[in-house]
Motif scaffolding. Structure first.
Motif, short mmCIF file in Angstrom:
data_model
loop_
_atom_site.label_atom_id
_atom_site.label_comp_id
_atom_site.label_asym_id
_atom_site.label_seq_id
_atom_site.Cartn_x
_atom_site.Cartn_y
_atom_site.Cartn_z
N GLN A 1 4.42 7.86 -14.03
CA GLN A 1 3.74 8.90 -14.79
C GLN A 1 4.68 10.01 -15.24
O GLN A 1 4.41 10.72 -16.20
CB GLN A 1 2.59 9.48 -13.96
CG GLN A 1 1.44 8.50 -13.75
CD GLN A 1 0.37 9.08 -12.85
OE1 GLN A 1 0.55 10.14 -12.26
NE2 GLN A 1 -0.75 8.38 -12.73
N VAL B 1 3.43 4.27 -9.07
CA VAL B 1 2.55 4.82 -10.12
C VAL B 1 2.88 6.28 -10.39
O VAL B 1 2.95 6.73 -11.55
CB VAL B 1 1.08 4.64 -9.72
CG1 VAL B 1 0.16 5.37 -10.70
CG2 VAL B 1 0.72 3.17 -9.66
N GLY B 2 3.12 7.05 -9.33
CA GLY B 2 3.47 8.46 -9.52
C GLY B 2 4.80 8.63 -10.24
O GLY B 2 4.95 9.52 -11.09
N ALA C 1 0.82 -1.21 0.00
CA ALA C 1 0.00 0.00 0.00
C ALA C 1 0.86 1.27 0.00
O ALA C 1 0.44 2.31 -0.52
CB ALA C 1 -0.93 0.00 1.22
N HIS D 1 2.94 1.12 -3.88
CA HIS D 1 2.17 1.22 -5.11
C HIS D 1 1.91 2.67 -5.55
O HIS D 1 2.17 3.02 -6.71
CB HIS D 1 0.85 0.46 -4.97
CG HIS D 1 -0.06 0.58 -6.15
ND1 HIS D 1 0.23 0.02 -7.37
CD2 HIS D 1 -1.24 1.24 -6.31
CE1 HIS D 1 -0.73 0.30 -8.23
NE2 HIS D 1 -1.64 1.03 -7.61
N PRO D 2 1.40 3.55 -4.70
CA PRO D 2 1.18 4.94 -5.16
C PRO D 2 2.48 5.62 -5.58
O PRO D 2 2.49 6.40 -6.54
CB PRO D 2 0.55 5.63 -3.94
CG PRO D 2 0.01 4.52 -3.11
CD PRO D 2 0.93 3.39 -3.31
N GLN D 3 3.57 5.36 -4.85
CA GLN D 3 4.84 5.97 -5.22
C GLN D 3 5.32 5.49 -6.57
O GLN D 3 5.83 6.28 -7.39
CB GLN D 3 5.89 5.64 -4.14
CG GLN D 3 5.51 6.08 -2.73
CD GLN D 3 5.35 7.58 -2.62
OE1 GLN D 3 6.02 8.35 -3.32
NE2 GLN D 3 4.45 8.02 -1.74
N THR E 1 -1.62 0.88 -17.76
CA THR E 1 -0.94 2.08 -18.22
C THR E 1 -1.20 2.34 -19.71
O THR E 1 -1.43 3.48 -20.13
CB THR E 1 0.57 1.96 -17.98
OG1 THR E 1 0.80 1.76 -16.59
CG2 THR E 1 1.29 3.22 -18.44
N LEU F 1 -0.16 -3.77 -14.24
CA LEU F 1 0.16 -2.35 -14.26
C LEU F 1 0.49 -1.87 -15.67
O LEU F 1 0.12 -0.76 -16.07
CB LEU F 1 1.35 -2.08 -13.33
CG LEU F 1 1.60 -0.62 -12.93
CD1 LEU F 1 0.37 -0.06 -12.23
CD2 LEU F 1 2.81 -0.53 -12.02
N HIS G 1 -8.59 -2.53 -16.39
CA HIS G 1 -8.13 -3.39 -15.30
C HIS G 1 -8.32 -4.86 -15.62
O HIS G 1 -7.78 -5.71 -14.92
CB HIS G 1 -8.90 -3.05 -14.01
CG HIS G 1 -8.69 -1.64 -13.55
ND1 HIS G 1 -7.65 -1.28 -12.72
CD2 HIS G 1 -9.37 -0.51 -13.81
CE1 HIS G 1 -7.71 0.02 -12.48
NE2 HIS G 1 -8.74 0.52 -13.13
#
Length: 328
Positions: free
Chosen positions: A136, A132-133, A125, A128-130, A199, A195, A204
């Protein structure tokens, strides 16, 4: 007819999650509802619908988690108890424990797997956000290379672990590690592919339900394979610890109205005095192992591998006396 008022159904889409609510308004044909009317309907929908759905979702989520944890604890208790009994030569089919008893017996063993799963979930948790960021901000070519590297790392890890698990698992100190590495490799490769699909396609479910189900089944199978080996080893360790500290187990004295022909290393038969007594025979030198329904599983106080396990059934004419071992 001019000026005729028609009943028109207006579909309201509330901003909160909930069912679509229809309301009836009387308005001239072809006329759209006013903003005030729309806002009033949305407010009513949010007030009436949102709370029951959130409560049902919370209850359903809680019930699902409790059911899953109970099933996992039952599996842990069943496998570990079976391994412990096999060490003493007792078939697990002779023991009839309830679900609650298996869950209680699994309390200690299930703690480590649950804590490990929670720790890995928390790490995922956070990462994952790190990830994805960061992706991008990269160019499409760099993103493709990074996601491809993640996928190939997972596939190589899963392939190596599978070869070790199926090939030389019997000659390694802890074969459960290879099953867990297999599950981790499959999960990492699936994550990389998912992922990448998200992308580049924005979907999904790019793999389809069959492919997703197959991958999830492989991951769960590897996890349960490693967990089963871990629990069997833990059950054997518990049995060895019990066999090496029999003096700390509860002592048992069995009284009987008739001879029971109980024998074993350290067991003595005593003929009680008094012809009018209800019990004429006593048996010393027994320690408690487990109790299932009306069956008592007892060990000789000087038990060693190869010695018998005494199984006595509660019935009229037999009495069991449990007492603390001297010095404990």
């Amino acid at each position: 007819m001019a000026g005729r008022q028609d009943t028109q159904r207006v579909r309201i889409r509330p901003t909160t999650v909930g069912h679509t609510r229809w309301r009836t308004s009387k308005r001239g044909a072809g006329q759209a509802p006013s903003l005030a009317e729309n806002g009033e309907a949305v407010s009513e929908a949010a007030e009436v619908i949102q709370e029951p759905i959130s409560v049902r979702a919370a209850v359903g989520f809680f019930a699902g988690q409790v059911g899953g944890l109970t099933a996992l604890a039952y599996y842990v208790g069943y496998v570990q108890t079976g391994a412990t009994l096999r060490y003493f030569g007792v078939p697990s089919s002779l023991v009839e424990f309830s679900t609650a008893q298996y869950v209680v017996r699994a309390a200690g063993s299930a703690l480590s797997p649950i804590m490990l799963a929670g720790f890995l979930t928390a790490i995922f948790a956070l990462i994952h956000p790190q990830l994805v960021g960061a992706l991008q901000k990269k160019s499409p070519l760099i993103r493709r290379r990074i996601l491809g590297t993640i996928t190939w790392i997972g596939l190589c890890q899963a392939g190596t672990a599978a070869a070790l698990a199926f090939g030389v698992a019997g000659y390694v100190p802890n074969p459960a590690v290879f099953w867990l590495l297999l599950a981790a490799g499959l999960a990492v490769s699936f994550y990389g592919l998912a992922l990448r699909a998200r992308t580049y396609t924005g979907r999904h479910d790019s793999f389809g339900p069959v492919a997703q189900l197959a991958v999830v089944a492989l991951i769960l199978g590897a996890l349960f394979g490693g967990l089963s080996i871990y629990l069997q080893e833990r059950g054997t360790k518990v049995a060895r610890a019990v066999s090496l500290s029999l003096e700390s187990q509860p002592y048992v004295r069995v009284l009987s109205a008739s001879p029971l022909s109980v024998s074993g290393p350290g067991i003595t038969e005593i003929q009680l005095s008094g012809e009018e007594g209800a019990y004429q025979y006593g048996y010393e030198g027994l320690v408690f192992l487990i109790r299932s329904e009306d069956r008592h599983f007892l060990l000789p106080r000087e038990w060693a591998p190869g010695a018998p396990v005494i199984v006595l059934v509660e019935q009229e004419g037999i009495r069991f006396e449990y007492y603390r071992a001297p010095g404990w």
